[in-house]
Design an enzyme around this catalytic site. Structure first.
Site, short mmCIF file in Angstrom:
data_model
loop_
_atom_site.label_atom_id
_atom_site.label_comp_id
_atom_site.label_asym_id
_atom_site.label_seq_id
_atom_site.Cartn_x
_atom_site.Cartn_y
_atom_site.Cartn_z
N CYS A 31 -3.48 -18.32 14.59
CA CYS A 31 -3.35 -17.44 15.74
C CYS A 31 -3.47 -18.26 17.01
O CYS A 31 -4.15 -19.29 17.03
CB CYS A 31 -4.42 -16.35 15.74
SG CYS A 31 -3.93 -14.85 14.88
N ARG B 190 7.19 0.11 1.83
CA ARG B 190 7.02 -0.99 2.78
C ARG B 190 5.85 -1.88 2.39
O ARG B 190 4.90 -1.44 1.76
CB ARG B 190 6.85 -0.47 4.21
CG ARG B 190 5.77 0.59 4.39
CD ARG B 190 6.10 1.45 5.61
NE ARG B 190 5.09 2.44 5.90
CZ ARG B 190 5.02 3.63 5.31
NH1 ARG B 190 5.90 3.94 4.35
NH2 ARG B 190 4.10 4.50 5.64
N ASP C 281 -7.34 3.74 10.16
CA ASP C 281 -6.92 3.02 8.96
C ASP C 281 -8.08 3.12 7.97
O ASP C 281 -9.09 2.44 8.12
CB ASP C 281 -6.60 1.56 9.30
CG ASP C 281 -5.46 1.01 8.46
OD1 ASP C 281 -5.22 1.57 7.37
OD2 ASP C 281 -4.81 0.04 8.88
N CYS D 238 -9.13 -13.18 18.55
CA CYS D 238 -9.62 -11.95 19.18
C CYS D 238 -10.97 -11.57 18.57
O CYS D 238 -11.13 -11.60 17.35
CB CYS D 238 -8.61 -10.82 18.98
SG CYS D 238 -6.97 -11.20 19.63
N ARG E 221 0.82 -1.21 0.00
CA ARG E 221 0.00 0.00 0.00
C ARG E 221 0.86 1.26 0.00
O ARG E 221 0.54 2.24 -0.64
CB ARG E 221 -0.92 -0.01 1.22
CG ARG E 221 -1.77 1.25 1.39
CD ARG E 221 -2.84 1.06 2.42
NE ARG E 221 -3.75 -0.01 2.02
CZ ARG E 221 -4.14 -0.99 2.83
NH1 ARG E 221 -3.71 -1.03 4.08
NH2 ARG E 221 -4.96 -1.91 2.39
N TYR E 222 1.92 1.24 0.77
CA TYR E 222 2.81 2.40 0.88
C TYR E 222 4.03 2.18 -0.01
O TYR E 222 4.46 1.04 -0.21
CB TYR E 222 3.23 2.61 2.33
CG TYR E 222 2.08 2.74 3.29
CD1 TYR E 222 1.38 3.94 3.41
CD2 TYR E 222 1.67 1.66 4.07
CE1 TYR E 222 0.31 4.06 4.28
CE2 TYR E 222 0.61 1.78 4.95
CZ TYR E 222 -0.07 2.98 5.06
OH TYR E 222 -1.13 3.10 5.92
N CYS F 52 -10.96 -8.88 15.79
CA CYS F 52 -10.00 -9.10 14.71
C CYS F 52 -10.47 -8.49 13.39
O CYS F 52 -11.62 -8.66 12.98
CB CYS F 52 -9.78 -10.60 14.52
SG CYS F 52 -8.59 -11.01 13.23
N ARG G 236 -9.11 -9.34 10.53
CA ARG G 236 -8.90 -10.34 9.48
C ARG G 236 -9.69 -11.61 9.75
O ARG G 236 -9.22 -12.71 9.57
CB ARG G 236 -7.41 -10.68 9.35
CG ARG G 236 -6.57 -9.53 8.82
CD ARG G 236 -5.24 -10.00 8.26
NE ARG G 236 -4.44 -8.85 7.91
CZ ARG G 236 -3.29 -8.52 8.51
NH1 ARG G 236 -2.81 -9.30 9.47
NH2 ARG G 236 -2.63 -7.45 8.15
N LYS H 170 -3.21 4.56 6.83
CA LYS H 170 -3.36 5.11 8.18
C LYS H 170 -3.34 6.63 8.15
O LYS H 170 -2.40 7.24 7.65
CB LYS H 170 -2.24 4.58 9.08
CG LYS H 170 -2.22 3.07 9.21
CD LYS H 170 -1.03 2.61 10.04
CE LYS H 170 -0.93 1.10 10.05
NZ LYS H 170 -0.58 0.55 8.71
N ASP I 166 -11.59 -0.95 13.21
CA ASP I 166 -11.93 -1.06 11.79
C ASP I 166 -13.40 -1.42 11.57
O ASP I 166 -14.11 -1.81 12.51
CB ASP I 166 -11.05 -2.13 11.12
CG ASP I 166 -9.60 -1.70 11.01
OD1 ASP I 166 -9.36 -0.49 10.89
OD2 ASP I 166 -8.72 -2.58 11.06
#
Length: 413
Positions: free
Chosen positions: A125, A116, A330, A129, A112-113, A132, A134, A337, A293
């Site tokens: 995982c 990076r 985000d 969570c 995206r950037y 989450c 994802r 971000k 999110d």
């Protein structure tokens, strides 16, 4: 509850309790298993099972031992145990709110950037969570990440010399087989233009037993290897977690933390300040405070942006600067971000800038008298960057940076 005799809840020895593999093998995945350990009602069991059908449950015994079921809004319980609110969906929610799939030139890699990338190395995982972002991948048997896919991501990084920073994510990279994880890190470290390799991990929070001597000794060879943790509440910074963090810090791993702003978990200035202070006491630099999110089933966790601004306002000037995370949204749709801060700029002109401080005082900063804004004649940084860009070594300015460039003729984005 983590410091109680674990044999009261789990039929295991202390040696087993300290074994991360035992922790994973004995993770709680059904409401029935939860009821065996804790005093929960049949109605709660029914609601947990209904929500669990939408997004699976998996809680390590260690993290489950921190839950206080007598506290309705226990921050550990809210993050770990499915609840009825997850069944309610907002029309604004999405499976992939950050458009990671659309910003993926090769499977499992998000670019995206300009300089990076995020490289997915596993979908496993140690805990699922409830907040989450994802959910579409974590715990999904159809979304497995194999070594062949990871290799394609590494080849993409090799072919794009502007990439200097690689974040290994998932799932949790620290659950990978150490031989595979070492191989991935070693290959990335051998790429001349890759300067930084980072790992995003919740392991120090929910499975600190994984941070053992074997893991540390095998990974510290690749120093500097940055690790971003994910503590959301002071209750998570237990003696066992501190032991894991000390092991990492003592062996030269730079530590940062990414906290998610969650309603009824940490959406209070005092609660957040306590967490930030616990982090810096344990050599973790608060990095990001994320606005929650727009992932499906987590509307009940989201707060207003103004809540986050209020929290940052309560930190800036009221605690050490390095204890203040950057509050970001985000942006949905892959916008990246966006930093959000209280407004400290009152007004400005060419000669003066009027500011307010954390106490509300209004002050003026007098600007220097600059007759020419041009760079010194001997400066050749821009020229060198243009030459690098022509050779594919750098990227031309983009976004607002492009509009600020003296060489651009564009007047809008």
């Amino acid at each position: 509850m983590e410091d109680v005799d674990v044999s009261d809840l789990w039929d295991c020895s202390q040696e087993e309790w300290d074994d991360w593999r035992w922790q994973l093998a004995n993770s709680i995945t059904t409401a029935g298993e939860l009821k065996e350990k804790f005093n929960i009602s049949d109605q709660q069991v029914k609601q947990i099972e209904e929500a669990r059908e939408i997004f699976p449950m998996s809680i390590t015994p260690y993290y489950a031992s921190l839950i206080d079921f007598d506290q309705e809004l226990c921050p550990i319980r809210l993050q770990a145990v499915p609840q009825k609110a997850e069944l309610e969906q907002s029309k604004y929610e999405m499976d992939d709110p950050l458009h990671e799939e659309e910003d993926s030139p090769v499977s499992g890699l998000t670019h995206r950037y300009p300089d990076r990338v995020l490289l997915m190395v596993t979908n496993k995982c140690s805990m699922f969570c409830r907040h989450c972002t994802r959910k579409r991948k974590v715990g999904d048997g159809e979304s497995r990440v194999d070594l062949e896919q990871i290799k394609k991501g590494i080849e993409y990084i090799k072919d794009n010399p502007q990439i200097r920073d690689v974040l290994l994510s998932g799932g949790d990279p620290l659950l990978l087989d150490l031989d595979i994880l070492e191989e991935v890190i070693s290959e990335l470290k051998d790429i001349p233009h890759v300067e930084i390799v980072r790992l995003g991990s919740r392991v120090p929070v929910v499975l600190p037993q994984r941070i053992n001597d074997e893991l540390v000794n095998r990974l510290k060879k690749y120093s500097p290897l940055w690790i971003n943790t994910h503590f959301n509440h002071k209750k998570e910074v237990t003696p066992r977690a501190k032991e894991a963090l000390n092991k990492l810090a003592d062996n030269g791993f730079p530590l940062g933390n990414q906290t998610v702003l969650l309603r009824n978990v940490n959406d209070c200035p005092l609660v957040m300040k306590e967490l930030m202070h616990e982090l810096v006491k344990n050599r973790i630099r608060p990095y990001y405070l994320y606005q929650c999110d727009l992932s499906r089933g987590i509307e009940h966790f989201r707060t207003s942006v103004s809540t986050g601004i209020e929290i940052i306002e309560s930190l800036i000037g009221h605690t050490s600067g390095f204890a203040v995370p950057r509050y970001v949204v985000d942006a949905p749709g892959g916008g990246g971000k966006i930093p959000i801060t209280p407004n400290y700029l009152v007004s400005n002109s060419r000669r003066k800038t009027v500011l307010r401080n954390y106490e509300g005082d209004i002050v003026v900063y007098t600007e220097p008298e600059i007759k020419e804004d041009n760079c010194p004649e001997e400066c050749n940084v821009c020229t060198e960057n243009k030459e690098k860009a022509a050779n594919g070594e750098a990227v031309e300015p983009s976004g607002v940076q492009k509009l600020l460039s003296e060489d651009t003729k564009e007047f809008s984005l």
